[in-house]
Motif scaffolding. Structure first.
Motif, short mmCIF file in Angstrom:
data_model
loop_
_atom_site.label_atom_id
_atom_site.label_comp_id
_atom_site.label_asym_id
_atom_site.label_seq_id
_atom_site.Cartn_x
_atom_site.Cartn_y
_atom_site.Cartn_z
N GLY A 73 61.93 47.02 -43.70
CA GLY A 73 63.14 46.09 -43.04
C GLY A 73 63.62 45.03 -41.61
O GLY A 73 62.74 45.38 -40.66
N TYR A 74 63.65 44.02 -42.47
CA TYR A 74 64.23 42.72 -41.23
C TYR A 74 65.50 44.24 -40.63
O TYR A 74 65.13 43.59 -39.01
CB TYR A 74 64.92 41.57 -41.34
CG TYR A 74 66.19 41.55 -42.46
CD1 TYR A 74 67.24 41.29 -41.43
CD2 TYR A 74 66.29 41.90 -43.18
CE1 TYR A 74 68.37 41.61 -41.86
CE2 TYR A 74 67.40 42.29 -43.92
CZ TYR A 74 68.48 41.68 -42.73
OH TYR A 74 69.40 41.90 -43.68
N GLN A 75 66.38 44.68 -40.97
CA GLN A 75 66.96 45.52 -40.14
C GLN A 75 66.55 46.15 -39.18
O GLN A 75 66.98 46.30 -38.25
CB GLN A 75 68.29 45.44 -41.26
CG GLN A 75 68.42 44.65 -42.19
CD GLN A 75 70.01 45.41 -42.78
OE1 GLN A 75 69.37 46.12 -44.06
NE2 GLN A 75 71.18 44.95 -43.47
N GLU A 76 65.96 47.35 -39.13
CA GLU A 76 64.93 48.21 -38.95
C GLU A 76 64.29 47.88 -37.65
O GLU A 76 64.39 47.77 -36.61
CB GLU A 76 63.77 48.51 -39.44
CG GLU A 76 63.75 50.29 -39.60
CD GLU A 76 62.21 51.13 -39.98
OE1 GLU A 76 61.76 51.70 -39.03
OE2 GLU A 76 62.69 51.26 -41.07
N ILE A 112 64.69 44.62 -36.73
CA ILE A 112 65.70 44.05 -34.99
C ILE A 112 66.71 45.58 -34.52
O ILE A 112 67.00 45.62 -32.71
CB ILE A 112 67.29 43.67 -35.59
CG1 ILE A 112 66.64 42.22 -36.67
CG2 ILE A 112 68.68 43.44 -35.20
CD1 ILE A 112 67.94 41.47 -37.73
N GLN A 113 66.82 46.54 -34.99
CA GLN A 113 67.70 47.74 -34.83
C GLN A 113 66.41 48.36 -33.93
O GLN A 113 66.76 48.79 -32.45
CB GLN A 113 67.64 48.56 -35.71
CG GLN A 113 68.83 48.69 -36.42
CD GLN A 113 68.91 49.47 -37.85
OE1 GLN A 113 67.81 50.67 -37.60
NE2 GLN A 113 70.13 49.77 -38.33
N GLU A 114 65.02 48.36 -33.83
CA GLU A 114 63.78 48.64 -33.00
C GLU A 114 64.05 47.76 -31.78
O GLU A 114 64.26 47.95 -31.06
CB GLU A 114 62.87 48.44 -33.54
CG GLU A 114 62.70 49.61 -34.25
CD GLU A 114 60.99 49.76 -35.66
OE1 GLU A 114 60.50 48.54 -34.96
OE2 GLU A 114 60.98 50.62 -36.60
N SER A 142 72.65 33.92 -34.45
CA SER A 142 73.28 35.66 -35.05
C SER A 142 73.11 36.52 -34.64
O SER A 142 73.60 37.56 -34.45
CB SER A 142 73.79 36.13 -36.31
OG SER A 142 72.51 35.97 -37.48
N TRP A 144 69.54 37.15 -34.47
CA TRP A 144 68.34 38.32 -35.28
C TRP A 144 67.40 38.20 -34.73
O TRP A 144 65.83 38.82 -34.11
CB TRP A 144 68.30 38.15 -36.62
CG TRP A 144 69.88 38.95 -37.24
CD1 TRP A 144 71.18 39.99 -36.48
CD2 TRP A 144 70.17 38.64 -38.73
NE1 TRP A 144 71.21 39.92 -37.66
CE2 TRP A 144 71.38 39.41 -38.58
CE3 TRP A 144 69.48 38.15 -40.02
CZ2 TRP A 144 72.33 39.35 -40.04
CZ3 TRP A 144 70.00 38.29 -40.94
CH2 TRP A 144 71.42 39.15 -41.07
N ARG A 145 66.63 36.33 -34.70
CA ARG A 145 65.44 36.00 -34.10
C ARG A 145 65.32 36.25 -32.25
O ARG A 145 64.77 36.45 -31.87
CB ARG A 145 66.34 34.75 -35.00
CG ARG A 145 65.91 33.76 -35.60
CD ARG A 145 65.85 32.99 -36.93
NE ARG A 145 67.34 32.10 -36.87
CZ ARG A 145 67.74 30.77 -35.95
NH1 ARG A 145 67.00 29.79 -36.37
NH2 ARG A 145 69.09 30.86 -36.64
#
Length: 136
Positions: free
Chosen positions: A6-9, A11-13, A90, A92-93
Motif C-alpha cells: 500500500g501507499y503507506q508502506e 512511503i515508509q520504505e 504533506s 508523501w509525494r
C-alpha cells in the motif's frame, strides 16, 4: 482487491532511504544560492496555497523527465550540482519522488519534513505563485 504494497508502506520504505530536512534546517537554506527548493505539487495547489519563495515548480508527473539529460524535457537547473530540496503538501509525494530521483542517481537530494502544510503552519515565508513557471 488486496494490493501487495500500500501507499503507506511505499512511503515508509522511501523515508528509510532518503534524507528528510527539518523545517528549521530548510528555512536556514532559503538564502543559500547552492540550494533549489523544488515544489512538485499541482499548479492549482500553488495558486491556492502559495509556495516557498524562489522555489522551482516541477510538477510531479514531469520530474523524472526534467532531471534526465537524455530526455527531451530536460531542465539544465537539475544538472547544476545544487542541493535539491523537494516538497509537496504533506511530504508523501516528495518522499516517493526523492527516492525515485535518488535511484536515478541525482546527487545531493532530500525532501522537506511535513511538506508545505507544515512550512505554513510554522509561519515560514510564503510567496505567491509566479505567473510563469521557471523554464530552467
Amino acid at each position: 482487491m488486496k494490493l501487495k504494497i500500500g501507499y503507506q508502506e511505499l512511503i515508509q520504505e522511501a523515508m528509510a532511504e532518503i534524507e528528510t530536512l527539518s523545517l528549521e534546517m530548510a528555512s536556514d537554506l532559503l538564502v543559500d544560492t547552492n540550494v533549489v527548493f523544488v515544489d512538485i505539487r499541482d499548479v492549482r495547489e500553488l495558486e491556492r496555497e502559495g509556495m516557498i519563495p524562489n522555489a522551482l515548480h516541477a510538477p510531479r508527473g514531469m520530474l523524472e523527465f526534467w532531471v534526465d539529460p537524455d530526455s527531451p524535457y530536460y531542465k539544465p537547473i537539475f544538472g547544476e550540482g545544487k542541493r535539491l530540496v523537494l516538497y509537496c503538501a504533506s511530504a508523501w509525494r516528495s518522499a516517493l519522488a526523492t527516492q525515485t530521483l535518488q535511484r536515478m542517481g541525482v546527487p545531493n537530494i532530500c525532501h522537506l519534513e511535513g511538506g508545505f502544510s507544515a512550512w505554513k503552519k510554522a509561519q515560514l515565508p510564503v510567496a505567491e505563485k509566479a505567473s510563469k513557471s521557471h523554464s530552467g
